[in-house]
Structures are given as C-alpha cells and as structure tokens.
Design an enzyme around this catalytic site. Sequence first.
Site, short mmCIF file in Angstrom:
data_model
loop_
_atom_site.label_atom_id
_atom_site.label_comp_id
_atom_site.label_asym_id
_atom_site.label_seq_id
_atom_site.Cartn_x
_atom_site.Cartn_y
_atom_site.Cartn_z
N PRO A 1 39.90 32.52 30.15
CA PRO A 1 38.89 33.58 29.96
C PRO A 1 39.35 34.68 29.02
CG PRO A 1 38.90 32.88 32.23
CD PRO A 1 40.05 32.16 31.56
N CYS A 2 38.42 35.11 28.16
CA CYS A 2 38.76 36.02 27.06
C CYS A 2 38.42 37.47 27.35
CB CYS A 2 38.01 35.59 25.80
SG CYS A 2 36.20 35.69 25.94
N ASN A 3 37.92 37.77 28.56
CA ASN A 3 37.41 39.10 28.84
C ASN A 3 38.39 40.22 28.51
OD1 ASN A 3 36.37 36.95 30.62
ND2 ASN A 3 34.88 38.51 31.21
#
Length: 422
Positions: free
Chosen positions: A96-98
């Site tokens: 996940p790139c959040n």
Amino acid sequence: MIEVKQKKFVLGELFCGPGGMAIAADNVSVFDKKGIKYFVSHKWGLDFSKAACATFEKNLKKHSPDVEAICQDVNDFINSGLTEERRITALAFGFPCNSFSSAGEREGLNSKRFGHLYKAGIAVMEAYNPEWFIAENVSGISSHESGKVFKKILQDLADAGKGYNVVAHLYKFEEYGVPQARHRYVIVGIRCDIAKTQQLVFKVPASTHGPDKKSFVTAAEALASVHNTTSWGSSFTRQAERVCWRLKFTAPGENAWTLDELIDESKYPNEKLEQYLKRLPWYDEDIAPLGSIDAIRQKIAWARLKNCNKARMSQIYRRLEPGKPAYTITGSGGGGTHVYHWAEHRALTNEERAALQTFPKDFEFCGQKEEIRKQIGMAVPTDGAKVIFEAILNTFAHKKYSAVEPNPDFCFSPQKRSAEEQ
C-alpha cells in the site's frame, strides 16, 4: 503424444486487489531456444477487502482453477497463514502506497498503519525463498528523506531470505502502451544463488511508445470501444448542478482551479475571457444563453470550488484531453477525483476507468460502485504489468528482449553476504 517441457512459476500475491497484476501474469508465457515454456500460475492472492477478493477469485479462477483468494489482515496471514500447502516459487506485492503517495499521508516509514507493510513481502520471502519477486509502489516513494527511505527498502528486500539481486525502475506506463500517464516504481528481485548458477541478469524492458516510437494510446482511443453496458460498471454518477457548471467552464485538460483565474479580471479581462469561453465546444448551447459577460462571470463565481485553500491537487475536477493519455486514475478521495470526460459534463463510469487501466474486456468486478472504483484505481495497469512479467520470464529463458540498463543507484545486492556467495 509429445511431452512439452515447461518451467512453471507458482505465484503468491500480497495486497492483490482485484487482480490487475495477476491477470497480466497469467496471460504471459515465453519459450526458450529448446522449446521449454516459461509461465506463471497463481497459487493464492491476499487482500483485506472482501469485494477485491471476490473480484480476484471470480476472474483468476478462469485461468488458475485452484487459486485461493485469502481475505485476511496481512499480519494475521504472516503469523499463521504461511503453510506448506501455500508454498510458492514467485511473489508479487504492491505494498500500500498511502504513506508515500502525494495524495496520501506522506509519513513514509513513520506511518504506523502503512509505513512497514513492505516487510510483509519480506516475511513471505523468508518463509518460502521464491526464485523471484516483483513489487510496486508510487513514484513519490523515492523522494522521502532525500531517497534514504527507498534505498533502505531496496536493501531490506535484497537482504531477505537467501538474498536477491534487486532492480528498481520508474516505469512511465504511457510509454508502454497504457492510455494513462501512470508512473510507478516496479522492483524486481532474482534470488542470488539462482542468478549466479543460471547467469541471470534482469534488465529494464525498453519503452515502446513516445517520440520516435509508436504514438501514445490516447484516452479517446481507449474509451472508443467502451459501451457502458456491464452490470458492474455502467452506472453514471449523478452530478450536482454546481458541478455540471463547474465542468462547463473547464476546458479539456484543465481543472477546477481554472475558474478562480477566470473570475479574476486582471488575469482574464472581458475580451480574453470571451475568447476562452468561445473555444469551448459547448459554448453556443450552454454558455452563450447566460447573456452578458458580467452574468457569465457571476455564474463562474457561483460554480467555482470554494473553501479549499490548502490541498490544490491538479486532478481536482480535471477533464481528460482526448488526444493524450489520461492522467492517473486513483482509488481514493471523494468528489473531484473521479476523472472527468472531455466532452460530457460528468465523471467517468467504472467501466471507462477500467478501460484506462487496461483490464481485459471480459473482466468482471464485484462489490458496490465505490468499492469497485477503489479497486480499479488501486490496481496496476494490466498491459503495463504484462511487459514486466514477460521481461522476467525472458530473463529466466535466456531470451533476448529490447531492454535498457537500469539505474545503478537502484540496483541492490545483499550486504550480509560475501561477493563469493552472491
């Protein structure tokens, strides 16, 4: 019957989403000089989203009937799910790139929720020692702390398990035939002992589209064959009257902040404003009937996006340009981030968004409308992923392909092993 020799890579995938990367892997195969077939078969995919897991399973079972869709928290899976029955020889994970995305938290490794999720991939590598892995993240990951965070991640991946030769590259997917300017780092690692024994060196596949190459695939070309007839993707978003007018004053390729400039007479005196408005294809039908230029300015002032002085993202209520690839499709955010048609005053449908992400036409999504929008936006473009999977298979098959040398700053080998062991 002649027995066909083959080399099958059994793939597991963390954070699999709906299966954009998975479908790409399952649709690629190469043959070496001896006629041996190299291909990928999915063993399992894991995601926390029930809707994404349902989509993954529905589509992947067409290719890999025994594939397992695991709907579980990744930490629980690492603690108890790495069983012998789930053993794999290849791994994919778009962690996940959040915490690295410009549209997200930007907390990097300091994010308690997202910062260390790449270590889930390392845990799988420690357990199964796959022959190779592929990981993906946003372009912004390389800018944290002057690149120190990204280099730490790459070194950690190189040191995992038996050790990997790691190559990271910023892929601009429009340069590979994807109708979207989506820029992502893709990390490929080949296990050191295998690389040494088989003399394998991964190189970055060369781009195919751009100046002096094939023309970019445009948004208009990608959406030309979309008919909005599917049960999962044909629904149109109801646009409020203010939003419709906001779009009517926005030219193709421009965004909501254009309206702030249009009402500024120092930037757009009457003559210049009229010139801008008359270039809009819908001027005669929608704008001219408003009457005087003062009345039009009042309408623009009413329609503009107010009370937003901090995060002025360029994609807010931004229209596509038909003659160019789309801008990046995202999966998060509310109104203003849905991607907007260049000629019609509306957000794109999920079916149109999926086309820009190059999902196959027979791909079917599960879940509610907003769940599907998120699945599409968070996925890896299928056609872009195919290029990289094919390069990995070509590397193992010792088959030449058009490639470029990777940036040495993004090439890592294990630090904990001697040069002899590598």
